[in-house]
Structure formats: structure tokens, C-alpha cells
Design an enzyme around this catalytic site. Structure first.
Site, PDB file in Angstrom:
ATOM      1  N   LYS A 196     -52.326  -0.537  20.668  1.00  0.00           N
ATOM      2  CA  LYS A 196     -53.180   0.731  19.909  1.00  0.00           C
ATOM      3  C   LYS A 196     -51.494   1.216  20.457  1.00  0.00           C
ATOM      4  O   LYS A 196     -50.714   1.429  20.633  1.00  0.00           O
ATOM      5  CB  LYS A 196     -54.007   1.230  20.616  1.00  0.00           C
ATOM      6  CG  LYS A 196     -54.039   2.329  20.052  1.00  0.00           C
ATOM      7  CD  LYS A 196     -55.075   3.196  20.176  1.00  0.00           C
ATOM      8  CE  LYS A 196     -54.680   4.855  20.939  1.00  0.00           C
ATOM      9  NZ  LYS A 196     -53.737   5.053  20.137  1.00  0.00           N
ATOM     10  N   GLU A 272     -47.692   3.636  33.563  1.00  0.00           N
ATOM     11  CA  GLU A 272     -46.490   4.641  33.847  1.00  0.00           C
ATOM     12  C   GLU A 272     -46.746   6.534  33.176  1.00  0.00           C
ATOM     13  O   GLU A 272     -46.697   6.102  32.085  1.00  0.00           O
ATOM     14  CB  GLU A 272     -45.905   4.204  32.392  1.00  0.00           C
ATOM     15  CG  GLU A 272     -43.881   4.570  33.068  1.00  0.00           C
ATOM     16  CD  GLU A 272     -44.069   5.427  32.340  1.00  0.00           C
ATOM     17  OE1 GLU A 272     -43.346   6.649  33.071  1.00  0.00           O
ATOM     18  OE2 GLU A 272     -43.367   5.426  31.092  1.00  0.00           O
ATOM     19  N   CYS A 307     -40.725  11.170  29.712  1.00  0.00           N
ATOM     20  CA  CYS A 307     -41.603  11.110  31.234  1.00  0.00           C
ATOM     21  C   CYS A 307     -40.568  11.533  32.081  1.00  0.00           C
ATOM     22  O   CYS A 307     -41.060  12.411  33.310  1.00  0.00           O
ATOM     23  CB  CYS A 307     -41.922  10.059  31.772  1.00  0.00           C
ATOM     24  SG  CYS A 307     -41.868   7.871  31.312  1.00  0.00           S
ATOM     25  N   GLU A 407     -46.050  18.532  33.837  1.00  0.00           N
ATOM     26  CA  GLU A 407     -45.075  18.055  32.779  1.00  0.00           C
ATOM     27  C   GLU A 407     -45.589  19.143  31.916  1.00  0.00           C
ATOM     28  O   GLU A 407     -46.252  19.582  31.099  1.00  0.00           O
ATOM     29  CB  GLU A 407     -45.791  16.506  32.486  1.00  0.00           C
ATOM     30  CG  GLU A 407     -44.583  15.599  31.973  1.00  0.00           C
ATOM     31  CD  GLU A 407     -45.148  14.813  32.219  1.00  0.00           C
ATOM     32  OE1 GLU A 407     -46.034  14.193  31.806  1.00  0.00           O
ATOM     33  OE2 GLU A 407     -44.023  13.720  32.000  1.00  0.00           O
TER      34      GLU A 407
HETATM   35  P1  TAP Z   1     -51.857  10.580  26.392  1.00  0.00           P
HETATM   36  O1  TAP Z   1     -53.114  11.395  25.654  1.00  0.00           O
HETATM   37  O2  TAP Z   1     -52.222  10.238  27.838  1.00  0.00           O
HETATM   38  O3  TAP Z   1     -51.974   9.589  24.970  1.00  0.00           O
HETATM   39  C1  TAP Z   1     -51.289   8.343  25.505  1.00  0.00           C
HETATM   40  C2  TAP Z   1     -51.495   7.775  24.781  1.00  0.00           C
HETATM   41  O4  TAP Z   1     -53.338   7.113  25.178  1.00  0.00           O
HETATM   42  C3  TAP Z   1     -51.887   7.345  23.502  1.00  0.00           C
HETATM   43  O5  TAP Z   1     -51.717   6.718  22.947  1.00  0.00           O
HETATM   44  C4  TAP Z   1     -53.017   8.100  23.181  1.00  0.00           C
HETATM   45  O6  TAP Z   1     -53.794   7.966  21.774  1.00  0.00           O
HETATM   46  C5  TAP Z   1     -53.380   7.457  24.082  1.00  0.00           C
HETATM   47  N1  TAP Z   1     -55.131   8.227  25.008  1.00  0.00           N
HETATM   48  C6  TAP Z   1     -55.676   8.999  24.643  1.00  0.00           C
HETATM   49  N2  TAP Z   1     -57.052   9.147  25.042  1.00  0.00           N
HETATM   50  C7  TAP Z   1     -57.480   7.959  25.652  1.00  0.00           C
HETATM   51  C8  TAP Z   1     -58.543   7.347  26.575  1.00  0.00           C
HETATM   52  N3  TAP Z   1     -58.932   7.746  26.932  1.00  0.00           N
HETATM   53  N4  TAP Z   1     -58.512   6.097  26.299  1.00  0.00           N
HETATM   54  C9  TAP Z   1     -57.590   5.281  26.007  1.00  0.00           C
HETATM   55  N5  TAP Z   1     -56.192   5.986  25.240  1.00  0.00           N
HETATM   56  C10 TAP Z   1     -56.488   6.939  25.112  1.00  0.00           C
HETATM   57  O7  TAP Z   1     -50.993  11.721  26.041  1.00  0.00           O
HETATM   58  P2  TAP Z   1     -50.555  13.003  25.094  1.00  0.00           P
HETATM   59  O8  TAP Z   1     -52.053  13.555  24.510  1.00  0.00           O
HETATM   60  O9  TAP Z   1     -50.237  11.976  23.595  1.00  0.00           O
HETATM   61  O10 TAP Z   1     -49.874  13.732  25.768  1.00  0.00           O
HETATM   62  C11 TAP Z   1     -50.256  14.648  26.620  1.00  0.00           C
HETATM   63  C12 TAP Z   1     -49.174  14.882  27.797  1.00  0.00           C
HETATM   64  O11 TAP Z   1     -48.836  13.818  27.919  1.00  0.00           O
HETATM   65  C13 TAP Z   1     -47.421  15.716  27.375  1.00  0.00           C
HETATM   66  O12 TAP Z   1     -47.891  16.806  27.019  1.00  0.00           O
HETATM   67  C14 TAP Z   1     -47.106  14.592  28.296  1.00  0.00           C
HETATM   68  O13 TAP Z   1     -46.842  15.832  29.793  1.00  0.00           O
HETATM   69  C15 TAP Z   1     -47.749  13.607  28.539  1.00  0.00           C
HETATM   70  N6  TAP Z   1     -46.985  12.147  28.246  1.00  0.00           N
HETATM   71  C16 TAP Z   1     -46.631  11.428  29.056  1.00  0.00           C
HETATM   72  C17 TAP Z   1     -45.960  10.164  28.811  1.00  0.00           C
HETATM   73  C18 TAP Z   1     -45.175   9.310  29.399  1.00  0.00           C
HETATM   74  S1  TAP Z   1     -44.040   8.191  28.697  1.00  0.00           S
HETATM   75  N7  TAP Z   1     -45.536   8.919  30.084  1.00  0.00           N
HETATM   76  C19 TAP Z   1     -45.870   9.735  27.242  1.00  0.00           C
HETATM   77  C20 TAP Z   1     -46.670  11.522  26.295  1.00  0.00           C
HETATM   78  C21 TAP Z   1     -47.040  11.905  26.798  1.00  0.00           C
HETATM   79  P3  TAP Z   1     -53.683   8.951  20.923  1.00  0.00           P
HETATM   80  O14 TAP Z   1     -52.277   9.506  21.016  1.00  0.00           O
HETATM   81  O15 TAP Z   1     -53.361   7.767  19.413  1.00  0.00           O
HETATM   82  O16 TAP Z   1     -54.687  10.345  20.596  1.00  0.00           O
END
Ligand code: TAP
Length: 503
Positions: A196, A272, A307, A407
């Protein structure tokens, strides 16, 4: 169950070019509408405007994709997983060739969808995708077990077998790179995949599905769902017929995935997650200017949406003034603007909600008493409505300040000082994270002591933000479970079967 084919549509990219991109769920090598028929808007973060729509999948689509993946995996006595090791490598190499042939267009798609600099999208992200896929293509026919002489007369050996159907959930900060980091080792080891993409950034993954089909992967071996986390993502985590989930994203969602595994079929889970990485600069560094340049790259690469970003600079008090002046000069010179303008060094943040989140942390840091030494400015109006924020430095940050423990995922950095090595180690290890870290010093023994003492999956020495598909990557503590990249990730996608034979 929907199998209505969906046509590609035209998206206007940030460089003014029009490109046709598929918008359907990619299942069984077809682009099909989602079961619900719902759509999600796609934004250009540099303008804040909608540039098109893609199909929105949910649990029902995950179910269809998992059935397709399972059927492909089991077909002809598990032909994909068990017999065609060399051919899997050939297909992966074909996929890499197709991506390489279209790399500039893909980089433009990635820069438009994420807001990252076009040059970075091309030279780092898309070139990295190509190299990652080729690297794992090479492993496809080199998956080997061991033999054991434990009992005389009994022949014992291990077979490494694919896990079966792997679910993968990726974030928006490196959509194409994360796609490759996930799918290449999973496919090389003979698994079938349901991945996804993040709702903010589906375009590069959709475009690359065209190349998956063109490369000749058997239908169902690789499937993409474009949908939202709480619906499609959670459905992957909950699914009873998915054998393994690999996730990259935030800590709270990582915990949900682990919990879902415990509540469903104990699928294997690798995570991760985030970081709050310390970048430690000693006064015996070869060059303060060079350390400041690396620190800039540590926080500015991808607008700090990384990250492993070096968000906590710890500088020895004897050079704190000199370093802070040098670093502030560099941060002040960052040029914020259009990701396609070659003179731009910082693009927009990825989305409006993320802009609010980053800005929220700037406010919290101020409320908690930190000194706003640079930035903290809302640049959205000034730069035409994109999600722009100015590079931001905090000094005088007290240990209790919430910004040190959380973060931010933006171009926001704090500078703290220390006087002894012990103090630096204590502060470096003080958070619940343990993803990355860096030590700048010209003293070999000191560097070795620090490398031993820091609890993080990566320790850089006199360099920052260097990662590679060939080097294991992952977190200590709450930064994750398991390692990606290098040979290490292959074992995330393999079960070990011991054969003990009296023949
Ligand atoms: P997340 O919500 O963790 O999103 C990462 C992935 O998980 C996206 O594909 C998201 O889907 C999906 N996801 C969300 N809720 C889920 C659930 N209940 N079950 C399974 N998958 C789910 O991160 P974000 O909201 O995009 O960002 C929030 C914070 O996360 C950022 O500010 C940052 O601190 C952190 N973050 C960390 C990383 C790394 S590389 N470690 C990357 C992104 C963000 P959708 O986005 O499609 O809704």
C-alpha cells in the site's frame, strides 16, 4: 468484487509537462477500480492545488489483492517461490531497466507528488530505486541454507523458503525508494506482494506498476493498493492470509501493526519507525565548517522529512559559538521554493496536515522556553500557496522541552551543548528512539568509544545522511524491529525449514 478496468489519466507535473499515470488498484497485472469506486485527491505540495484523483482502495480491495497474491504464490506447485530463482532475478533486472529508461519522467512525477527537489528525486531517489532492484535481483539465485553434522549418520540441512504473501505499508517521504526497498527483497526471495502506498503520494508507485507488467511478472505476484492507512493499511495488518507485514512510518501506527498481528494470525512483522537522531560534534573535529555543512545536509535533506534526520545537534561547549555561527549562516542561505527550480535548496513539506504538525512543534518548542534563533516562519502565502516553512533553529533548549523527545519531520533543528564525552553519550541516548546518530571528531579512539556507546542502528563518523540499499538499516529501542537493506533484509522474507534425514 470490482474488476472494472480504469484508464490512465493525465496529470500536469510541476515542470509543466503532462504525463499519463494509471489511477486504479493494480491487481493481477490489471489497473481496476476499487470495490467502492471511491477516489482520493492528489495534491501538488508546491502549489497546494489538486492535480488529479486516483482510486481509493480499502479492506475489500486488500482482500481481492491478497486472493490474487495467494493464487499466484500457490500456482503450479508454488512455481514463483520455489522453482524460478534465476528467472526472478531476470524479471527484476528487466523492471530496473524499464525504470532506468523512464527515470527522468519518474523523477518529475516524484518531485511533483512529494515536493522534493527534482535533482534529488532523480539522482538519489530514482537512481536508488534502480540500484536497489538490481542489487536484489542478484540475490534471487543465491538464497542458501546450511548443512549440519550434529548427529553421525543423520543428514541435516536447512532450506530457506519464501514466507508466502507479504503485506507492505510505506510512507510518503520516499515513496519510490521505499517501494523498491520493500518489493525488491520480497520478490527476489520468492514471495508474492500486496503493497500500500501512502495516500499523499501514490503516483510513482502507480507509474512503476506499468513497468512491472511490461517486465513480465506473472499476474498476482505483485499488487498495489492505493488507499488510506486506517482502512487499507489496517486491513493489511489484520488480514488472516498475509504471512508477513513490513511497515515504515510512525511509531503509533507501528504499534497498531504489531497489535494487529497479535490479534490475527501472528504474521511476522518488521517495523522501520521514527528517530530523533543526535549529531555530536566534538571540538577536535578536523573542520568546524565541514561539520556545519554535514549538519546542514543532516537536517535539510528532503526538508527534514527523513527518519534519520539529524534533529538534535550536540556541540562541545568550547566550539559552540563558532559552530552555531557557521551553521546559522548556512541555514540562512537555504533557498526555499519551487522544487523544479535548480537554484532551490528546500521545497515544500508534503501536505497541509503535515505543515500544521511541523508548525505545531515549532510553537511547542517556543512554549517550552527554547530560543528561536532562526526561522519559524510561515512561507505559504509568500510562495504562492505551497506548504512552505522556513528552516528553523532552536538554541537554549532545556532537557524537558518536548521538541527534544518527539519527531518533528521538518527542517527544524535544536542545538544543545555538552562539555564531556560522558555527557554527550548520556544526552545522545536519552530518547526512546535509536535509529541513527553521528559523531564528528578527528580522534580515532574517541570515535570508537562513541560508536560503542551510542544505542542506534546507524552511527555515522564525520558524515551524515548516507544510506545504501547494501548496508543494513533499522532501529534500536522504539525506532523499530528488524533491519532492511543489505543481505539482512532477505531473512525478513524467508522461513527456515530444518530437514533432518535418516536416508
Ligand atoms: P503514518 O501514519 O505512520 O503513515 C505511514 C504509512 O502507514 C502510510 O502508508 C499510512 O497510510 C499508513 N497507515 C496509517 N494508519 C495506518 C493503520 N492504522 N494501519 C496500517 N497502516 C496505516 O505516518 P504519517 O501520518 O504519514 O506521518 C506522521 C509522522 O510519522 C510524521 O510526522 C513522522 O514523524 C512519522 N513518519 C515517519 C516515517 C519514517 S520513514 N519512519 C515516515 C513517515 C512519517 P496513509 O498515509 O495512506 O493514510
Amino acid at each position: 468484487m470490482s474488476s472494472k478496468a480504469l484508464e490512465s489519466t493525465t496529470f500536469r507535473l510541476g515542470n509543466g509537462k503532462d504525463v499519463r499515470i494509471p489511477i486504479g488498484q493494480f491487481i493481477n497485472n490489471e489497473f481496476v477500480d476499487s470495490v467502492s469506486g471511491a477516489r482520493m485527491d492528489v495534491y501538488n505540495p508546491a502549489t497546494g492545488k489538486v492535480i488529479g484523483q486516483v482510486s481509493e482502495g480499502d479492506g475489500a480491495d486488500v482482500d481481492v489483492a491478497v486472493k490474487a497474491a495467494r493464487a499466484a504464490y500457490e500456482k503450479d506447485n508454488r512455481a514463483w517461490g520455489f522453482m524460478k530463482h534465476y528467472e526472478r532475478g531476470v524479471l527484476l533486472n528487466k523492471l530496473a531497466d524499464l525504470i532506468e529508461a523512464n527515470r527522468e519522467e519518474l523523477a518529475a512525477i516524484e518531485a511533483t507528488d512529494t515536493g522534493k527537489l527534482y535533482t534529488q528525486a532523480l539522482n538519489r531517489d530514482i537512481m536508488g530505486v534502480i540500484k536497489t532492484i538490481r542489487y536484489y535481483a542478484g540475490y534471487a539465485d543465491k538464497i542458501m541454507g546450511h548443512t549440519y553434522n550434529a548427529i553421525p549418520g543423520v543428514n541435516a540441512y536447512t532450506k530457506l523458503e519464501p514466507m508466502g504473501v507479504c503485506g507492505q505499508v510505506i510512507p510518503w517521504n520516499f515513496p519510490a525508494s521505499m517501494w523498491a526497498w520493500k518489493i525488491a527483497p520480497a520478490l527476489a526471495t520468492g514471495n508474492a506482494v500486496v503493497i500500500k502506498s501512502a495516500e499523499n503520494t501514490p503516483l510513482s508507485a502507480l507509474k512503476m506498476c506499468e513497468y512491472v507488467r511490461e517486465a513480465g511478472f506473472p499476474p498476482g505476484v505483485f499488487n498495489l493498493i492505493t488507499g488510506r492507512g486506517p482502512t487499507a493499511g489496517q486491513a493489511i495488518a489484520d488480514h488472516m492470509d498475509i504471512d508477513k507485514v513490513a511497515f515504515t512510518g510512525s511509531g503509533p501506527v507501528g504499534r497498531k501493526i504489531l497489535e494487529a498481528s497479535a490479534k490475527s494470525n501472528l504474521k511476522r512483522v518488521t517495523l522501520e519507525l521514527g528517530g530523533k537522531s543526535p549529531n555530536i560534534i566534538f571540538d577536535d573535529v578536523k573542520s568546524v565548517k565541514e561539520a556545519a555543512e554535514w549538519a546542514l545536509y543532516g537536517i535539510e535533506m528532503n526538508v527534514g522529512q527523513v527518519c534519520v534526520a539529524g534533529t538534535r545537534i550536540l556541540v562541545q561547549d568550547t566550539i559552540a559559538e563558532e559552530f552555531t555561527a557557521e551553521f546559522t549562516k548556512l541555514m540562512s542561505a537555504v533557498k526555499v521554493g519551487d522544487p523544479f527550480d535548480p537554484s532551490t535548496t528546500q521545497g515544500p513539506l508534503v501536505s497541509a496536515p503535515h505543515w500544521d504538525r511541523v508548525n505545531g512543534w515549532v510553537k511547542i518548542a517556543c512554549e517550552d522556553g527554547a530560543t528561536l534563533a532562526l526561522g519559524g516562519k510561515d512561507l505559504r502565502e509568500e510562495l504562492g500557496g505551497g506548504y512552505y516553512i522556513s528552516p528553523t533553529i532552536f538554541t537554549g533548549v532545556k532537557k524537558e522541552n518536548r521538541v527534544l523527545a518527539n519527531e518533528v519531520f521538518g527542517p527544524v533543528v535544536s542545538i544543545q551543548t555538552f562539555s564531556t564525552e560522558e555527557e554527550a553519550i548520556e544526552e545522545a541516548n536519552r530518547t526512546s528512539y535509536g535509529l541513527a546518530s553521528a559523531v564528528f571528531s578527528n580522534n580515532y579512539e574517541r570515535i570508537q568509544r562513541m560508536n560503542d556507546a551510542i544505542r542506534a542502528g546507524t552511527v555515522w563518523n564525520n558524515i551524515y545522511n548516507f544510506t545504501s540499499f547494501a548496508i543494513p538499516f533499522g532501529g534500536y529501542k522504539e525506532s523499530g524491529i528488524g533491519r532492511e537493506s543489505g543481505e539482512a533484509v532477505l531473512y525478513n522474507y524467508l522461513e527456515t525449514k530444518a530437514v533432518i534425514s535418516n536416508m
